[in-house]
Design an enzyme around this catalytic site. Sequence first.
Site, mmCIF file in Angstrom:
data_model
loop_
_atom_site.group_PDB
_atom_site.id
_atom_site.type_symbol
_atom_site.label_atom_id
_atom_site.label_comp_id
_atom_site.label_asym_id
_atom_site.label_seq_id
_atom_site.Cartn_x
_atom_site.Cartn_y
_atom_site.Cartn_z
ATOM 1 N N ALA A 48 -4.205 7.340 -3.420
ATOM 2 C CA ALA A 48 -3.123 7.848 -4.208
ATOM 3 C C ALA A 48 -1.783 7.893 -3.620
ATOM 4 O O ALA A 48 -0.783 7.942 -4.453
ATOM 5 C CB ALA A 48 -3.344 8.981 -4.919
ATOM 6 N N TYR A 234 -8.347 -15.260 3.333
ATOM 7 C CA TYR A 234 -8.665 -14.078 2.414
ATOM 8 C C TYR A 234 -10.049 -14.377 1.485
ATOM 9 O O TYR A 234 -10.946 -13.776 2.078
ATOM 10 C CB TYR A 234 -7.079 -14.120 1.374
ATOM 11 C CG TYR A 234 -7.551 -12.591 0.738
ATOM 12 C CD1 TYR A 234 -6.692 -11.542 1.613
ATOM 13 C CD2 TYR A 234 -8.159 -12.463 -0.255
ATOM 14 C CE1 TYR A 234 -6.841 -10.242 0.757
ATOM 15 C CE2 TYR A 234 -8.452 -11.280 -0.701
ATOM 16 C CZ TYR A 234 -7.604 -10.149 -0.079
ATOM 17 O OH TYR A 234 -7.746 -8.742 -0.620
ATOM 18 N N LYS A 243 -14.757 -8.179 -0.764
ATOM 19 C CA LYS A 243 -14.127 -8.242 -2.065
ATOM 20 C C LYS A 243 -15.405 -8.531 -3.313
ATOM 21 O O LYS A 243 -15.610 -7.986 -4.301
ATOM 22 C CB LYS A 243 -13.003 -8.983 -2.423
ATOM 23 C CG LYS A 243 -11.589 -8.220 -1.762
ATOM 24 C CD LYS A 243 -11.396 -6.933 -2.167
ATOM 25 C CE LYS A 243 -10.216 -6.516 -1.618
ATOM 26 N NZ LYS A 243 -9.882 -4.849 -2.053
#
Length: 396
Positions: A48, A234, A243
């Site tokens: 956060a 990536y 991912k």
Amino acid sequence: MIIAPKIRGFICLTAHPEGCAQNVLNQINYVKSKGPIDGPKKVLVIGASTGFGLSSRITSAFGSNASTIGVYFEKPPAPGKTASAGWYNTAAFEAQAHEAGLYAKSINGDAFSKEIKEKTLELIKADLGQIDLVIYSLASPKRVHPVTGVVHNSVLKPIGEVYTNKTVDFHTGIVSDISIQPAGGDDIENTIAVMGGEDWAMWIDELKAANLLAPGATTVAYSYIGPTLTEAVYRKGTIGRAKDHLEATAFEIAEKLKDINGKAYVSVNKALVTQASSAIPVIPLYISLLYKIMKAEGIHEGCIEQIQRLFKDRLYTGAEVLTDDKGRIRVDDLEMRDDVQAQIATLWSEATTESLPAIGDLAGYKKDFLNLFGFDVAGVDYDADVNEMVEISGLV
Ligand code: NAD
Ligand code: NA
């Protein structure tokens, strides 16, 4: 003390409390200027303190008046030594939230650990009861596995073959070719262990088992795709495997939340300068071209614009959440526009040390990098003596 940037490669060892506070205030003002969002009421943000996670917390609090708990891993200040930027960001956020009468507390520690999960669950139980949104926005180079104790390190490598392409050292502006050796050994498994979905699922499992998820609760984690140009390093590299795993985990979590009518999504966000992305080779050159084009087209966004749009136009529209054919929310739509990508492909082939200052937004890249640490922020007096010993009012 008077605080100046002390840059070492991809990081800055100092951070400016006033600059960080101004960045947070700018984000709060942006969210307020866009009007209220009929969004979440009690929110847990894991990761956060900076980047997309910080913007998620700000959007929740100042867009929807939500109570927020933030979990992050930041360095506190010591006399004569500044805290990390995320510490100052959180201090500023919580001061603003408390002033606005909003509940905001935070926990500083390793989110991958059993101990920090337990501490967070206790806090939710004591203060909020049930939460209705969990944002998962961790970016970390390593994870100590809470069950096995094994330390996994994530790497940014191509898979199968050596990848050679242009990159830029954004400090010097020098464009050069780099070759990155392919993943070997346990690189892929380790990167999946750190940046894949296992820890996200652990959080949700524990929250659900403790009955801390409200009926209809939503959880969102962040992903990236990007163009063919960066694919080898990536999306088709080690981080891409992580991912893929994260995206697959969304479906598993969604399945487990069905009985409480809960939802789990991955949101694919735009490439932006953050502490995480500046360490990835080739990406800084891509981002400097992308920024130039998106700014010229009037479609550039930072973390706060991205997340405000994610909440307002995707998650909390009152209608079904729009996703792509793989079930992902897309707020990288403007980055991935055909005309934008076609321009980047042309500029990419032209990019040299000499041409980049004109064809790319290297200045914008550098400014954003300095801004991450509270430097080069408009309205801040960097010659003034500031107190580095800033406390976080809601730190538990
Ligand atoms: P960031 O570095 O700005 O934020 C990372 C956050 O994780 C910080 O709050 C940090 O304190 C926290 N953190 C790191 N290790 C921790 C630990 N062990 N325990 C607790 N907290 C820890 O990164 P970001 O760019 O905002 O990335 C967040 C997510 O967004 C990542 O999944 C990233 O892949 C994704 N994403 C980033 C981009 C980009 O271009 N930056 C684009 C799309 C998606
Ligand atoms: Na984040």
